[in-house]
Structure formats: C-alpha cells, structure tokens
Design a protein around this motif. Structure first.
Motif, PDB file in Angstrom:
ATOM      1  N   PRO A   1      42.136  42.855  40.460  1.00 14.51           N
ATOM      2  CA  PRO A   1      41.481  44.051  39.938  1.00 14.51           C
ATOM      3  C   PRO A   1      41.348  44.002  38.416  1.00 14.51           C
ATOM      4  CG  PRO A   1      43.776  44.524  40.420  1.00 14.51           C
ATOM      5  CD  PRO A   1      43.557  43.082  40.760  1.00 14.51           C
ATOM      6  N   TYR A   2      40.596  44.927  37.858  1.00 14.49           N
ATOM      7  CA  TYR A   2      40.541  45.031  36.400  1.00 14.49           C
ATOM      8  C   TYR A   2      41.916  45.388  35.870  1.00 14.49           C
ATOM      9  CZ  TYR A   2      35.510  44.682  36.644  1.00 14.49           C
ATOM     10  OH  TYR A   2      34.251  44.223  36.857  1.00 14.49           O
TER      11      TYR A   2
ATOM     12  N   GLU B   1      47.997  36.962  40.373  1.00 17.22           N
ATOM     13  CA  GLU B   1      47.902  38.277  41.028  1.00 17.22           C
ATOM     14  C   GLU B   1      48.877  38.365  42.204  1.00 17.22           C
ATOM     15  OE1 GLU B   1      46.386  41.065  40.394  1.00 17.22           O
ATOM     16  OE2 GLU B   1      46.608  42.100  42.319  1.00 17.22           O
TER      17      GLU B   1
ATOM     18  N   ARG C   1      51.968  40.930  42.726  1.00 22.05           N
ATOM     19  CA  ARG C   1      52.106  41.785  43.915  1.00 22.05           C
ATOM     20  C   ARG C   1      53.478  41.622  44.557  1.00 22.05           C
ATOM     21  NH1 ARG C   1      46.281  42.429  46.930  1.00 22.05           N
ATOM     22  NH2 ARG C   1      45.081  42.625  45.017  1.00 22.05           N
TER      23      ARG C   1
ATOM     24  N   ASN D   1      43.863  37.518  47.817  1.00 23.66           N
ATOM     25  CA  ASN D   1      43.832  38.849  47.187  1.00 23.66           C
ATOM     26  C   ASN D   1      42.581  39.006  46.345  1.00 23.66           C
ATOM     27  OD1 ASN D   1      44.252  37.590  44.603  1.00 23.66           O
ATOM     28  ND2 ASN D   1      46.434  37.486  45.048  1.00 23.66           N
ATOM     29  N   GLU D   2      42.396  40.216  45.850  1.00 22.74           N
ATOM     30  CA  GLU D   2      41.343  40.459  44.870  1.00 22.74           C
ATOM     31  C   GLU D   2      42.033  40.804  43.566  1.00 22.74           C
ATOM     32  OE1 GLU D   2      37.890  42.375  45.592  1.00 22.74           O
ATOM     33  OE2 GLU D   2      37.632  41.450  47.565  1.00 22.74           O
TER      34      GLU D   2
END
Lengths: 343, 276
Positions: free
Chosen positions: B192-193, B44, B48, B189-190
């Motif tokens: 996401p779907y 992820e 980003r 971070n998260e």
C-alpha cells in the motif's frame, strides 16, 4: 580443481507424479548435441519415489546413462533431500556440464547445488553451445528485462551449470527400445535429517487450458485502456476457444492475474496462433511469444515494435477491429454448420 | 519477538532503460534506480508478520552508496532498521559472490540480534536469476522455501513456519523449522501507499553502513569479481525480427482477411469443438 577430472553432459530429469517434465526431454535433445560435439556421454539424473520405470523413456530420448536415486524420502520434491542426492552424484561422478529446466523446481535445486559446489550457474538460458576442444559451455540468455543477450562462461569451476527455459530447446524423436546404462545410487538419508515437510498438495484445476499449453492465445496489453476494456480480450478468446494472455503492463495494472503474463518475467508460449492486441511489443514480451506459429498484431501506433515481430499487422483501433473479428468469425462458424461442414 | 531480515536490491528500471545502439551497453542514466519491485513485496510481508506476531524488521542491501535510497523506501514500507554493505571489493559479484557477501553481513546482524526468518523477493528485474536467496540459505545451512505465495503461520516458540509454495498447477503446504528463508512471489501481498509517519521517518533515516573491513571472517578471494565463477563474455542486441505484412483496406476488409487466415487453420477449432 583439475578440470580434466570432469567429464560428460548431464541433465536433471524433473518428474512429478511419475511423469517426466517436458523440459527435461527438451534438455536431453539439447544435451545430446553438446555431448556429441564434445565426444562425451549424455547422462540423466533422476530422483523420486518408485520412478525406476522412467529409465526407458530417458534412454529413448537420447541419454546414454541414468543415475537413479529411488527412495520414499524423495516422494515430494524438497530442496534439502534432492539437493543432497544431486551433490552426492556430482562429487562421485564429476560432470563437466549440468543442465536443469528453468522451472520453479529446477531453479530452486540448481541454486542450492551451485552454492554447495561453489560453481557457476547461468539462469534462464535460451542458447547453448560448447567448445569441442576445451569443453567450455557458452550459455546465452536475455538480460536486463530482455534488452540485451549475454553469453555467460564459467572458465575455472566445474560442473558448468545452467537452467534452461522450457519450450526453447527441441526434444529428439524418441527411439523406443534404445538402451542405456542404469546406475542405481543410494543415500543414507532419513526423515530426521530433513527440516521441511510437505503437508499437502493442492491442485488448482483451471477451467481454461494453461496458457503454455494452448493452441490459440489472445493477448492484450496497455492499449486496452482499462480493466473493462480488457474484457474485449476475454470475449474474443471465448469465441475462438482460446486462452487469454497479457503483457506485463496489463498485469501490473491489475486487469488480469499474473499467471496470464507472457514474456521474460511471465510464461514462454508457442501457440499455433497468437493475437497481440494493444501490445506495444516491449522486448520483454517478445522473448516470451516470438516462436508462435502465426502472430497477428493489432495496435493503434504504426511504429509499435510488435509489428516487427508479427506475421500480419493491422494499424487500427482494437475496439473497432476486434468486434468485427468476433462477428465475422461467428458468422463463418454458422455458415460451416449450415453447409454441414465441421469447423 | 521475531527478528525478520529482508534482503533487497536497488535496480535500474529495466522497463524504460535505453540501450546505446553503438556500444551495446545500457545507458544507466536513462533509467531511474528503484527498489526491486519483488523486494517491496518481501519487505511488506516482513512488516505484516511483525504486525501479526511482534518483532523487528531489518533490511539488508549490498550496493553503491546511492542504494541508501532503496533502504529508505523500505523504511517507508515499515522496516525498522537498514543495513548496507558497500565496498569496491564487492563490485562485479555474480550470484555466488553476492550470496557470500550478504551471508557475512547477515552473520554480523545475527550476532547482536539472532535472526528467525530471512525474506527475499523472487528475483531482481536486472539480474532475473532468483539464485541469491537460495544461495544465502545454503551458506547459512537453513531451509530455503522458494515461490512462497502465502505465510500461514510462524510459531517461534515451537520453532516452525508453515507456508504455501506456488507450483505450476497449484500450490503445496510446507512446514519448515525456524530459522529459514523465504523467497516470495508478487502475489503474496499488495504494497500500500506508505503512511505519512513512515515517510517522515524514512526521509531522516540513516542506515548502518559497513565496508568489507567491518565484516568478520571474510575470505576476500570469494568476494566480487574474483569470487565469481561466471563471467559475461559477450553481449549483443537481441535479433530484430524482420517484420510482417501490414494489412490495408477498411477495418472490415482487414477483419475479413484475418478470418480467412483463421479458417485456413480449421483443424484448431474443430479439435476444440470435439473436446466439448
């Protein structure tokens, strides 16, 4: 590689701001036992900037020798500079066993050093033993999320290296004035040889005590049901003046930040009192708290594994029991104050 | 344009894995194979950074053929290319032999498109070591930055990266030359779907698959079990605690018992009061 050339037990002495990390003192205690069993000296390796005065403390806690790299280039921990010092020392003096604290610095350093020396490194060890005859280190650790314990050996390469979890080994009582041999080393290393720079260090002061230093911890898990439900843990902790802990499930659900997580992938804690509320007691949690002084568990499920690991257990609903505890404890506090006794 | 490679691993979900109590071995069929959760954050973050600075994200894994599934998961997150090295010669590798094999694959990937940044997860949930990332960095002789919780800046033209590294009591701001290697914390971070187009692309995606013969300048004695200095000599179930006293009575009586236990340790509470 001639294994006979490698002798002695070493401990990496981690320091920050001129203070030795507790885990390094614990490792001197563990290392002393290994060294005595094998009949070899115990040495520390200390790296830093103006840290020579720490030598006395290292000897007081059991080391016979201290290898010192004291230079402004070592002011901040950086993998590149520290690694070169440790590798230099290993190549010169050839230890048989080398232990590091399983802290972020210790793990970072040991991983780099093991790769360069092409030797074995066991991570997050919780038990250490040595074969007195062969010098073979038996490093045992929880594996697969704590589901099994495994003993790891490094038979053909030296030094045998391991990182060891903080708060598992015991430091010796320091003997003030105990003497040892200080060996000062120098490394021709300039700032231009290092590709990383520490620009700034930011200390985040937290209101509450860090959980690995807390005397009392109230920890909550999945059984609290929601972020709102988890507030019960905060309320109870406030009343007791305790720190808040959490299981991995509660952290992964986003009810509380990761630095509250107790267990294999979180922090190891040994408070005097540990409340496990709505925590089922997965092995990965138990390895992080099972050495606490008094463990009290509250869970709805009578078969929850946490009841095997606690001193006192209550099968019941946390939302019924905990408010009674809060109320009762506050009342007891008030009584003590009324009768002039301090609580 | 940045070329970022994330190193990932497929792991059994250790949260639900069951042990066979007779043999003390893991019943791998009891646990689904998943993308190592820490690695999802690594991918992820790579995606980003690609969105911020432009470039390409590749992912690399070593594992048995079914690990292709973990690569597809990374394509869902937004990776562009996937590489897998799979060969019996890699089997039984410890962290030292693993970092060697992955380094050989990275060298090959880097030949067709040079690599600016390698990102790894903090550790895997099956090995729990965190040693492979720093090992790769040493072998490639690039700076390792572990415990990264924030990427402040990547500047390819000037050749540097600035990150926040997590410390026990805060963080440090560190600058490193490029190329370098990050191993990242979960909090970076998260994830996401995945957007639908990524999922469609992932379902059809075929990664580059290499055997040991496809890699160059490989010293086979450094691979797999042969190249691993550590061996597991023994496994056993962790000691089962004996179990405590179960309190009986009404909830009120149970609570009172606990309170009296606490009051037996008054000194803990007094100390706190004096501290203020």
């Amino acid at each position: 590689m001639n294994l006979e050339d490698y002798k002695g037990v070493w401990v990496f002495i981690e320091q920050k701001d001129g203070k030795i990390a507790r885990v390094s003192l614990e490792l001197l205690g563990a290392g002393r036992k290994l060294a005595d069993k094998r009949g070899v000296p115990l040495a520390g390796v200390l790296i830093g900037d103006r840290v020579k005065h720490l030598a006395q403390e290292v000897f007081a806690y059991g080391a016979d020798l201290l290898y010192l790299y004291d230079d402004p280039i070592f002011h901040h921990y950086r993998t590149e500079s520290y690694m070169r010092a440790v590798i230099d020392c290993c190549r010169k003096y050839k230890p048989e066993i080398f232990l590091y604290g399983a802290t972020s610095t210790g793990k970072d350093l040991a991983s780099a050093v093991a790769t360069d020396l092409a030797t074995g490194l066991t991570a997050d060890t919780t038990m250490l033993d040595v074969d007195a005859e062969t010098g073979l280190l038996e490093a045992s650790r929880p594996a697969f999320g704590g589901n099994i314990m495994a003993t790891i050996l490094c038979k053909k390469d030296r030094p045998q290296m391991a990182t060891v979890r903080p708060k598992v080994m015991k430091a010796l009582e320091p003997v003030p004035g105990r003497s040892g041999q200080l060996i000062e080393e120098h490394l021709p290393l300039g700032e231009e040889d290092i590709r990383t720079k520490v620009l700034e260090i930011v200390r985040e002061t937290q209101k509450k005590v860090r959980i690995d230093e807390a005397d009392i911890i109230v920890a909550g898990g999945k059984g609290l049901g929601s972020k709102e439900g988890f507030q019960l843990i905060h309320q109870f902790a406030d009343v007791l003046g305790a720190s808040v802990g959490a299981s991995r499930d509660a952290v992964e659900a986003g009810w509380i930040e990761h630095h509250h997580q107790v267990g294999q992938t979180g922090v190891t804690v040994t408070p005097k009192i540990y409340f496990a509320i709505g925590i089922s007691g997965a092995i990965q949690h138990l390895v992080g708290m099972q050495n606490s002084g008094l463990i009290i568990a509250i869970n709805k499920d009578p078969n929850a594994a946490i009841f095997q690991a606690c001193h006192y257990g209550i099968v019941g609903d946390a939302f019924e029991i905990v408010p009674l505890l809060i109320e009762g404890f506050q009342a007891a506090l008030a009584r003590e104050v009324q009768y002039g006794g301090k609580v | 344009m940045l070329h970022i490679v994330a190193c990932i691993k497929q792991v059994p979900d250790t949260k639900i894995i069951k042990m066979n109590p007779k043999t003390n071995t893991m019943d791998r069929s009891s646990a689904p194979a998943i993308l190592n959760p820490y690695d999802a954050h690594a991918v992820e973050e790579a995606v980003r950074l690609k969105n911020r600075y432009g470039g390409t994200v590749s992912v690399l894994t070593m594992g048995p053929p079914p690990a292709v599934k973990a690569i597809r998961k990374c394509i869902e997150i937004g990776a562009d290319e996937g590489y897998m090295i799979t060969d019996r010669a890699f089997a039984g590798a410890d962290t030292l032999a693993t970092s060697y094999a992955l380094t050989k694959a990275l060298e090959k990937i880097g030949k067709s498109r040079s690599i600016d940044l390698i990102i790894c997860g903090k550790m895997t949930i099956d090995g729990d070591t965190g040693q492979v990332g720093p090992g790769i960095a040493r072998r490639l002789d690039i700076p390792p930055l572990t415990s990264v919780k924030k990427v402040v800046e990547i500047n390819k033209e000037k050749g540097y990266a600035i990150v926040h590294r997590k410390l026990e009591d805060g963080y440090e701001v560190v600058q490193s030359t490029l190329p370098c290697l990050f191993s990242v914390e979960k909090e970076i971070n998260e994830v996401p779907y995945a957007p639908l187009p990524n999922m469609i692309r992932a379902a059809r995606y075929q990664p580059h698959i290499w055997s040991v013969d496809d890699l160059e300048d490989v010293d086979r004695t450094l691979l797999g079990l042969k190249g691993s200095p550590t061996i597991v000599s023994k496994v056993w179930p962790p000691e089962k605690p004996k179990g405590g006293e179960m309190l009986t009575g009404t909830p009120k009586e149970q609570a009172e018992r606990i309170i009296s236990l606490l009051l037996e340790r008054k000194e803990l509470f007094r100390a706190k009061e004096e501290l203020g």
